[in-house]
Design an enzyme around this catalytic site. Structure first.
Site, PDB file in Angstrom:
ATOM      1  N   SER A 112      36.235 -31.645   1.675  1.00 28.59           N
ATOM      2  CA  SER A 112      36.818 -31.005   2.855  1.00 28.59           C
ATOM      3  C   SER A 112      35.958 -31.324   4.076  1.00 28.59           C
ATOM      4  O   SER A 112      34.738 -31.469   3.970  1.00 28.59           O
ATOM      5  CB  SER A 112      36.837 -29.496   2.643  1.00 28.59           C
ATOM      6  OG  SER A 112      37.146 -28.847   3.847  1.00 28.59           O
ATOM      7  N   SER A 113      36.619 -31.386   5.239  1.00 29.98           N
ATOM      8  CA  SER A 113      35.855 -31.653   6.462  1.00 29.98           C
ATOM      9  C   SER A 113      34.880 -30.516   6.774  1.00 29.98           C
ATOM     10  O   SER A 113      33.922 -30.708   7.516  1.00 29.98           O
ATOM     11  CB  SER A 113      36.806 -31.864   7.644  1.00 29.98           C
ATOM     12  OG  SER A 113      37.541 -30.682   7.873  1.00 29.98           O
ATOM     13  N   CYS A 114      35.112 -29.325   6.184  1.00 30.14           N
ATOM     14  CA  CYS A 114      34.226 -28.196   6.522  1.00 30.14           C
ATOM     15  C   CYS A 114      32.897 -28.277   5.777  1.00 30.14           C
ATOM     16  O   CYS A 114      32.057 -27.388   5.925  1.00 30.14           O
ATOM     17  CB  CYS A 114      34.918 -26.865   6.305  1.00 30.14           C
ATOM     18  SG  CYS A 114      35.194 -26.504   4.600  1.00 30.14           S
ATOM     19  N   TYR A 141      30.919 -22.095  -0.208  1.00 29.87           N
ATOM     20  CA  TYR A 141      32.029 -22.995  -0.547  1.00 29.87           C
ATOM     21  C   TYR A 141      31.617 -24.448  -0.316  1.00 29.87           C
ATOM     22  O   TYR A 141      31.866 -25.326  -1.159  1.00 29.87           O
ATOM     23  CB  TYR A 141      33.215 -22.615   0.346  1.00 29.87           C
ATOM     24  CG  TYR A 141      34.415 -23.517   0.276  1.00 29.87           C
ATOM     25  CD1 TYR A 141      35.318 -23.417  -0.787  1.00 29.87           C
ATOM     26  CD2 TYR A 141      34.677 -24.449   1.277  1.00 29.87           C
ATOM     27  CE1 TYR A 141      36.439 -24.232  -0.838  1.00 29.87           C
ATOM     28  CE2 TYR A 141      35.794 -25.264   1.229  1.00 29.87           C
ATOM     29  CZ  TYR A 141      36.671 -25.147   0.162  1.00 29.87           C
ATOM     30  OH  TYR A 141      37.780 -25.959   0.118  1.00 29.87           O
ATOM     31  N   LYS A 145      31.395 -27.713  -2.882  1.00 36.40           N
ATOM     32  CA  LYS A 145      32.166 -28.945  -2.639  1.00 36.40           C
ATOM     33  C   LYS A 145      31.240 -30.162  -2.516  1.00 36.40           C
ATOM     34  O   LYS A 145      31.577 -31.248  -2.981  1.00 36.40           O
ATOM     35  CB  LYS A 145      32.970 -28.794  -1.345  1.00 36.40           C
ATOM     36  CG  LYS A 145      34.142 -27.874  -1.494  1.00 36.40           C
ATOM     37  CD  LYS A 145      35.347 -28.684  -1.843  1.00 36.40           C
ATOM     38  CE  LYS A 145      36.356 -27.912  -2.617  1.00 36.40           C
ATOM     39  NZ  LYS A 145      37.357 -28.760  -3.231  1.00 36.40           N
ATOM     40  N   HIS A 184      44.416 -19.704   6.279  1.00 39.92           N
ATOM     41  CA  HIS A 184      43.681 -20.432   7.305  1.00 39.92           C
ATOM     42  C   HIS A 184      44.320 -20.159   8.664  1.00 39.92           C
ATOM     43  O   HIS A 184      45.356 -19.510   8.769  1.00 39.92           O
ATOM     44  CB  HIS A 184      43.712 -21.928   7.006  1.00 39.92           C
ATOM     45  CG  HIS A 184      42.904 -22.300   5.805  1.00 39.92           C
ATOM     46  ND1 HIS A 184      43.464 -22.591   4.582  1.00 39.92           N
ATOM     47  CD2 HIS A 184      41.566 -22.415   5.632  1.00 39.92           C
ATOM     48  CE1 HIS A 184      42.507 -22.881   3.717  1.00 39.92           C
ATOM     49  NE2 HIS A 184      41.350 -22.779   4.327  1.00 39.92           N
TER      50      HIS A 184
HETATM   51  N1  NAP Z   1      44.035 -26.227   2.743  1.00 37.01           N
HETATM   52  C1  NAP Z   1      43.257 -26.930   3.531  1.00 37.01           C
HETATM   53  O1  NAP Z   1      43.314 -26.826   4.760  1.00 37.01           O
HETATM   54  C2  NAP Z   1      42.254 -27.889   2.945  1.00 37.01           C
HETATM   55  C3  NAP Z   1      41.479 -28.647   3.828  1.00 37.01           C
HETATM   56  C4  NAP Z   1      40.551 -29.534   3.319  1.00 37.01           C
HETATM   57  C5  NAP Z   1      40.399 -29.663   1.952  1.00 37.01           C
HETATM   58  N2  NAP Z   1      41.166 -28.925   1.110  1.00 37.01           N
HETATM   59  C6  NAP Z   1      40.924 -29.076  -0.326  1.00 37.01           C
HETATM   60  O2  NAP Z   1      42.115 -29.375  -1.030  1.00 37.01           O
HETATM   61  C7  NAP Z   1      42.067 -28.774  -2.320  1.00 37.01           C
HETATM   62  C8  NAP Z   1      43.317 -27.941  -2.549  1.00 37.01           C
HETATM   63  O3  NAP Z   1      43.405 -26.946  -1.539  1.00 37.01           O
HETATM   64  P1  NAP Z   1      44.765 -26.127  -1.289  1.00 37.01           P
HETATM   65  O4  NAP Z   1      44.782 -25.782   0.143  1.00 37.01           O
HETATM   66  O5  NAP Z   1      45.907 -26.837  -1.906  1.00 37.01           O
HETATM   67  O6  NAP Z   1      44.461 -24.787  -2.099  1.00 37.01           O
HETATM   68  P2  NAP Z   1      45.501 -23.700  -2.643  1.00 37.01           P
HETATM   69  O7  NAP Z   1      46.802 -23.815  -1.955  1.00 37.01           O
HETATM   70  O8  NAP Z   1      44.785 -22.391  -2.633  1.00 37.01           O
HETATM   71  O9  NAP Z   1      45.722 -24.146  -4.157  1.00 37.01           O
HETATM   72  C9  NAP Z   1      44.681 -24.076  -5.068  1.00 37.01           C
HETATM   73  C10 NAP Z   1      45.193 -24.497  -6.416  1.00 37.01           C
HETATM   74  O10 NAP Z   1      44.112 -24.396  -7.347  1.00 37.01           O
HETATM   75  C11 NAP Z   1      44.549 -23.657  -8.465  1.00 37.01           C
HETATM   76  N3  NAP Z   1      43.452 -22.912  -9.044  1.00 37.01           N
HETATM   77  C12 NAP Z   1      42.548 -22.112  -8.419  1.00 37.01           C
HETATM   78  N4  NAP Z   1      41.695 -21.579  -9.321  1.00 37.01           N
HETATM   79  C13 NAP Z   1      42.081 -22.059 -10.540  1.00 37.01           C
HETATM   80  C14 NAP Z   1      41.603 -21.884 -11.858  1.00 37.01           C
HETATM   81  N5  NAP Z   1      40.544 -21.107 -12.109  1.00 37.01           N
HETATM   82  N6  NAP Z   1      42.248 -22.507 -12.869  1.00 37.01           N
HETATM   83  C15 NAP Z   1      43.320 -23.301 -12.625  1.00 37.01           C
HETATM   84  N7  NAP Z   1      43.810 -23.523 -11.401  1.00 37.01           N
HETATM   85  C16 NAP Z   1      43.194 -22.902 -10.372  1.00 37.01           C
HETATM   86  C17 NAP Z   1      45.604 -22.707  -7.934  1.00 37.01           C
HETATM   87  O11 NAP Z   1      46.424 -22.301  -9.010  1.00 37.01           O
HETATM   88  P3  NAP Z   1      47.120 -20.843  -9.006  1.00 37.01           P
HETATM   89  O12 NAP Z   1      48.072 -20.849  -7.858  1.00 37.01           O
HETATM   90  O13 NAP Z   1      47.813 -20.778 -10.324  1.00 37.01           O
HETATM   91  O14 NAP Z   1      45.993 -19.875  -8.831  1.00 37.01           O
HETATM   92  C18 NAP Z   1      46.331 -23.629  -6.959  1.00 37.01           C
HETATM   93  O15 NAP Z   1      47.267 -24.436  -7.638  1.00 37.01           O
HETATM   94  C19 NAP Z   1      40.789 -27.960  -2.369  1.00 37.01           C
HETATM   95  O16 NAP Z   1      39.809 -28.695  -3.045  1.00 37.01           O
HETATM   96  C20 NAP Z   1      40.405 -27.798  -0.925  1.00 37.01           C
HETATM   97  O17 NAP Z   1      39.019 -27.713  -0.759  1.00 37.01           O
HETATM   98  C21 NAP Z   1      42.091 -28.040   1.567  1.00 37.01           C
END
Ligand code: NAP
Length: 317
Positions: A112-114, A141, A145, A184
């Site tokens: 992540s950029s953060c 966090y 990461k 967010h």
């Molecule tokens: N969102 C952003 O703005 C952003 C920006 C930069 C990077 N990222 C990165 O992208 C990735 C995905 O982010 P996202 O925004 O898609 O997050 P999200 O919408 O919160 O989704 C997280 C996913 O992880 C699963 N998960 C969490 N804990 C789990 C566990 N213990 N066992 C199995 N599955 C689990 C969740 O499943 P359940 O729904 O079943 O809990 C969900 O499918 C992350 O690594 C994040 O750091 C995100």
């Protein structure tokens, strides 16, 4: 350099119910991938090392897209830093240890950029990772990461597996969380302004001063970037994925207000934390691979708002 993936290889998308994972599954299916493997957290808790190893042994994916994580905004990170650190470390290690044992050839880890230093030069180049102190509001966090990115490069070095990491900027789109406790800034604003329109409120107060500058990428553009990287990138350095353009939170609030039709006053609450003053990515590495963002912010906000309204109607019915 990698080559295009056969459409019949098994691809495991970890975190397929989330914002990123669901966009990746949509794209893979659209592109004709026939063996997309998924498991919800109820079926497989990825913090469970043994269960995760068993799952990967049974499904033998050739590609792993690691988009499962405990993710949240400033408030959630502030409230539960120990959980953010522990859950993310455990999810990453379960998957990567199992994938190493099976010598799964391709794995893409989502950083992540953060996780870049708080005060690094802008636009942020991949090379500044680990060059200075982190933003304190999400330090736990970020440390987890950074461990994930380091694990990817260490596996490359020790085992010769061509795994890679991507560093997305702030993402938004269908499937985002609009929960006030964990969302967010962009979905939080969409929800807030939507509620203000519905309640006929005259003023909406936005957290912080409105001056921090941020970059936002539609998650469907990120999914395209993930596939581009899996097919065409093989290097130790993580790769930034963003638009390369930023705007102030105040400007974002105005765009959101226009999207939902709010015509009242926008106020700011400077007692709330701002986070990093500016964050915009240098996207020259991924641009050189032929990827570019396609969905502009105004268009992306409109479709995300339509999705949010649709999802709310389903809940109400
Ligand atoms: N969102 C952003 O703005 C952003 C920006 C930069 C990077 N990222 C990165 O992208 C990735 C995905 O982010 P996202 O925004 O898609 O997050 P999200 O919408 O919160 O989704 C997280 C996913 O992880 C699963 N998960 C969490 N804990 C789990 C566990 N213990 N066992 C199995 N599955 C689990 C969740 O499943 P359940 O729904 O079943 O809990 C969900 O499918 C992350 O690594 C994040 O750091 C995100």
């Amino acid at each position: 350099m990698h080559s295009p993936l056969n459409r019949d290889v098994p691809v495991y998308v970890a975190g397929h119910t989330g914002l990123v994972g669901s966009a990746c599954v949509r794209l893979l299916r659209r592109r004709g991938f026939t063996r997309v493997v998924t498991a919800s957290s109820a079926e497989l808790d990825l913090r469970d090392h043994e269960a995760t190893a068993g799952f990967l042994r049974r499904h033998r994916p050739e590609v792993v897209l690691l988009a499962a994580a405990r993710v949240g905004g400033i408030a959630a990170n502030h409230a539960a830093p120990a959980d953010f650190l522990s859950d993310n470390l455990r999810i990453q290690l379960s998957i990567m240890d199992a994938a190493r044992a099976l010598r799964i050839p391709r794995l893409l880890f989502l950083g992540s950029s953060c996780i870049y230093p708080r005060d690094c030069p802008q636009p942020i180049h991949e090379s500044v990772l680990l060059s200075g102190p982190l933003e304190p509001t999400n330090e736990a966090y970020a440390v987890a990461k950074i461990a994930g990115v380091t694990q990817v490069s260490s596996v490359r070095r020790q085992d010769g597996l061509p795994w890679i990491s991507a560093m997305p900027t702030n993402l938004y789109g269908p499937g985002d969380s609009f929960d006030p406790e964990r969302s967010h800034v962009l979905p939080a604003l969409l929800r807030k302004f939507d509620e203000a329109v519905r309640e006929d409120a005259g003023t909406v107060t936005v957290w912080g001063t409105g001056t921090p500058r941020r970059e936002f990428l539609h998650v469907d553009d990120l999914a395209e970037a993930c596939l581009t990287l899996l097919e065409h990138y093989d290097d130790d350095s993580p790769v930034n994925v963003g638009t390369g353009e930023d705007l102030t939170i105040a400007a974002l609030a105005e765009l959101v207000a226009a999207t939902v039709g709010f015509r009242g006053r926008i106020a700011f609450d400077p007692r709330r934390p701002d986070g990093t003053p500016r964050k915009v990515l240098d996207i020259s590495t991924i641009r050189a691979l032929g990827w570019a963002p396609r969905i502009g912010l105004a268009e992306g906000l409109r479709s995300t708002y339509a999705w949010y309204r649709g999802a709310q109607e389903v809940v109400v019915r």
